[in-house]
Design a protein around this motif. Structure first.
Motif, PDB file in Angstrom:
ATOM      1  N   MET A  68       8.966 -23.195  23.351  1.00 30.88           N
ATOM      2  CA  MET A  68       9.139 -22.733  21.971  1.00 30.88           C
ATOM      3  C   MET A  68      10.506 -23.155  21.442  1.00 30.88           C
ATOM      4  SD  MET A  68       7.414 -18.964  22.199  1.00 30.88           S
ATOM      5  CE  MET A  68       7.638 -18.592  20.468  1.00 30.88           C
ATOM      6  N   ALA A  69      11.520 -23.076  22.289  1.00 30.26           N
ATOM      7  CA  ALA A  69      12.862 -23.503  21.890  1.00 30.26           C
ATOM      8  C   ALA A  69      12.881 -24.998  21.590  1.00 30.26           C
ATOM      9  CB  ALA A  69      13.871 -23.165  22.978  1.00 30.26           C
ATOM     10  N   GLU A  70      12.158 -25.788  22.372  1.00 33.08           N
ATOM     11  CA  GLU A  70      12.091 -27.233  22.138  1.00 33.08           C
ATOM     12  C   GLU A  70      11.446 -27.537  20.789  1.00 33.08           C
ATOM     13  OE1 GLU A  70      10.153 -29.081  25.490  1.00 33.08           O
ATOM     14  OE2 GLU A  70      11.541 -28.119  26.893  1.00 33.08           O
ATOM     15  N   ILE A  71      10.366 -26.838  20.476  1.00 30.26           N
ATOM     16  CA  ILE A  71       9.705 -27.045  19.177  1.00 30.26           C
ATOM     17  C   ILE A  71      10.637 -26.632  18.050  1.00 30.26           C
ATOM     18  CG2 ILE A  71       7.803 -26.268  17.703  1.00 30.26           C
ATOM     19  CD1 ILE A  71       6.080 -26.178  20.287  1.00 30.26           C
ATOM     20  N   ALA A  72      11.324 -25.506  18.199  1.00 22.65           N
ATOM     21  CA  ALA A  72      12.285 -25.068  17.179  1.00 22.65           C
ATOM     22  C   ALA A  72      13.356 -26.142  16.975  1.00 22.65           C
ATOM     23  CB  ALA A  72      12.925 -23.746  17.579  1.00 22.65           C
ATOM     24  N   ASN A  73      13.859 -26.699  18.057  1.00 18.43           N
ATOM     25  CA  ASN A  73      14.862 -27.765  17.949  1.00 18.43           C
ATOM     26  C   ASN A  73      14.300 -28.976  17.216  1.00 18.43           C
ATOM     27  OD1 ASN A  73      16.949 -26.370  19.223  1.00 18.43           O
ATOM     28  ND2 ASN A  73      16.271 -27.013  21.256  1.00 18.43           N
ATOM     29  N   ASP A  74      13.040 -29.320  17.462  1.00 26.11           N
ATOM     30  CA  ASP A  74      12.405 -30.446  16.754  1.00 26.11           C
ATOM     31  C   ASP A  74      12.391 -30.214  15.248  1.00 26.11           C
ATOM     32  OD1 ASP A  74      11.931 -31.703  19.180  1.00 26.11           O
ATOM     33  OD2 ASP A  74       9.804 -31.134  19.265  1.00 26.11           O
TER      34      ASP A  74
END
Length: 126
Positions: A68-74
């Motif tokens: 979820m953090a990776e998607i938020a960063n994207d």
């Protein structure tokens, strides 16, 4: 000046439907056409239609939520990682850390949020 932030709370391990925020859905967007998105991507896409308020995702520290953090960063959304068992504490700490005077709390499964209407409601509240 009053600082307003949007804080998204959620986690991958939902007790009623584990992984629901990572479920794939087919959706159509104005700029990306018809394609498959995760529920979280749809939520972030809808929220980014507004440009007035900062968005922060408040996630538990458990590594299962790293995706979820990776998607938020994207999506160039800030991420706050905090207490696993208390979304309210994560919300509060994310607001304090980012200096928000007012917070709009959105849960990760609220994928049909209307950002334009939300902004109207914020202005009405103020």
């Amino acid at each position: 000046m009053t600082k307003i932030g949007i804080v998204i709370t959620g986690r991958v391990n939902s007790s009623r439907l584990p992984g629901k925020i990572m479920r794939k859905l087919t959706a159509m967007t104005v700029d990306r056409g018809i394609r498959t998105f995760t529920a979280l991507e749809i939520l972030l896409y809808n929220l980014q239609r507004q440009k007035d308020y900062e968005i922060v995702m408040a996630l538990p520290v458990d590594p299962i939520n790293d995706i979820m953090a990776e998607i938020a960063n994207d999506f160039h959304v800030k991420v706050y990682r905090g207490e696993d068992e208390s979304p309210l504490h994560r919300l509060h700490q994310a607001a304090v850390k980012n200096g928000f005077d007012h917070v709009v709390r959105i849960t990760c499964d609220d994928i049909l949020i209307d950002a334009v209407e939300m902004c109207k409601q914020i202005k009405y509240h103020l």
